[in-house]
Design a protein around this motif. Structure first.
Motif, PDB file in Angstrom:
ATOM      1  N   GLU A   1      12.271  -1.639 -42.484  1.00  0.00           N
ATOM      2  CA  GLU A   1      11.231  -1.037 -41.637  1.00  0.00           C
ATOM      3  C   GLU A   1       9.844  -1.540 -42.016  1.00  0.00           C
TER       4      GLU A   1
ATOM      5  N   TRP B   1       9.688   4.497 -45.622  1.00  0.00           N
ATOM      6  CA  TRP B   1      10.276   3.337 -44.961  1.00  0.00           C
ATOM      7  C   TRP B   1      11.258   2.612 -45.868  1.00  0.00           C
TER       8      TRP B   1
ATOM      9  N   HIS C   1       1.151  -3.989 -48.473  1.00  0.00           N
ATOM     10  CA  HIS C   1       2.559  -3.669 -48.320  1.00  0.00           C
ATOM     11  C   HIS C   1       3.445  -4.366 -49.355  1.00  0.00           C
TER      12      HIS C   1
ATOM     13  N   VAL D   1       2.624  -5.837 -36.476  1.00  0.00           N
ATOM     14  CA  VAL D   1       1.163  -5.835 -36.616  1.00  0.00           C
ATOM     15  C   VAL D   1       0.610  -7.251 -36.483  1.00  0.00           C
TER      16      VAL D   1
ATOM     17  N   LEU E   1       7.280   1.860 -34.860  1.00  0.00           N
ATOM     18  CA  LEU E   1       8.224   0.788 -35.169  1.00  0.00           C
ATOM     19  C   LEU E   1       9.178   0.541 -34.007  1.00  0.00           C
TER      20      LEU E   1
ATOM     21  N   CYS F   1       9.526  -4.914 -40.532  1.00  0.00           N
ATOM     22  CA  CYS F   1       9.360  -4.715 -39.088  1.00  0.00           C
ATOM     23  C   CYS F   1       7.895  -4.401 -38.780  1.00  0.00           C
ATOM     24  N   HIS F   2       7.297  -3.515 -39.552  1.00  0.00           N
ATOM     25  CA  HIS F   2       5.886  -3.155 -39.374  1.00  0.00           C
ATOM     26  C   HIS F   2       4.983  -4.385 -39.521  1.00  0.00           C
TER      27      HIS F   2
ATOM     28  N   THR G   1       0.616   4.285 -39.545  1.00  0.00           N
ATOM     29  CA  THR G   1       0.379   3.252 -38.546  1.00  0.00           C
ATOM     30  C   THR G   1       0.273   3.846 -37.144  1.00  0.00           C
TER      31      THR G   1
END
Length: 191
Positions: free
Chosen positions: A55, A51, A171, A63, A108, A58-59, A104
């Motif tokens: 991205e 990613w 993350h 979530v 996305l 974005c995740h 995940t």
């Protein structure tokens, strides 16, 4: 000893205030890691099948929004009994560690991927929404409301809020990896 199981639970599971502090620390740490990614490389993936910073954000947005949406829906009804077998789950430390790579289950949404400043503003707004949601839920016993996590097992809502913080810390490590793996730009020195 009446109430001893409840007392033990309250000792082991952080209070909403403690979770709010964990969320604030996770957000601050993540934003500091994101600062290391230059704006012109925000959408650059550091390698094949990895990613980009955009991205990754974005995740996180997707979530956290999904968790709060599902929690709001759950709180609309009385809590349901949780079977004894569903009261145990993998530890939250596993989320933060990144020892076990996970994919995940939520694809996305490419329409959320945009420029760095705009995305980080969206991330802050989502977190503010989470804080407000938690404040609005303080009168409810959130330990009685539960929903499944795709990897950890069934979590109650207090644990879900903590999971948001742990997920962001996981993350944060990935964001640091992205920043370190991106090509370094050198500005020439002119006299």
């Amino acid at each position: 000893m009446p109430g001893s199981a409840s007392s033990l639970y309250n000792y082991l599971v952080p209070s909403l205030q403690s979770i709010a502090e964990n969320l604030a620390r996770a957000e601050k740490s993540f934003l500091a890691a994101a600062d290391a990614v230059p704006s012109d490389q925000w959408k650059t993936a550091p390698g094949e099948s990895r990613w980009s910073a955009a991205e990754l954000v974005c995740h996180l947005i997707m979530v956290e929004r999904a968790i709060i949406k599902n929690a709001a829906r759950l709180l609309q009804s009385p809590p349901k009994q949780r079977p004894f077998s569903k009261r145990f789950h993998l530890p939250m430390a596993l989320v933060e560690s990144r020892v076990i790579p996970r994919k995940t289950p939520i694809p996305l949404d490419p329409t959320l991927v945009c420029e760095k400043d705009e995305m980080l503003t969206q991330l802050r707004e989502v977190r503010e929404g989470t804080r407000l949601f938690m404040e609005g839920a303080t009168g409810k016993d959130l330990s009685k409301y539960h929903m499944p996590h795709p990897f950890l097992g069934t979590l109650n809502l207090r644990e879900w809020f903590q999971m948001i913080a742990s997920h962001q810390m996981r993350h944060t490590k990935q964001m640091r990896e992205i920043a370190a793996a991106l090509p370094k730009t050198v500005t020439p020195f002119h006299k």
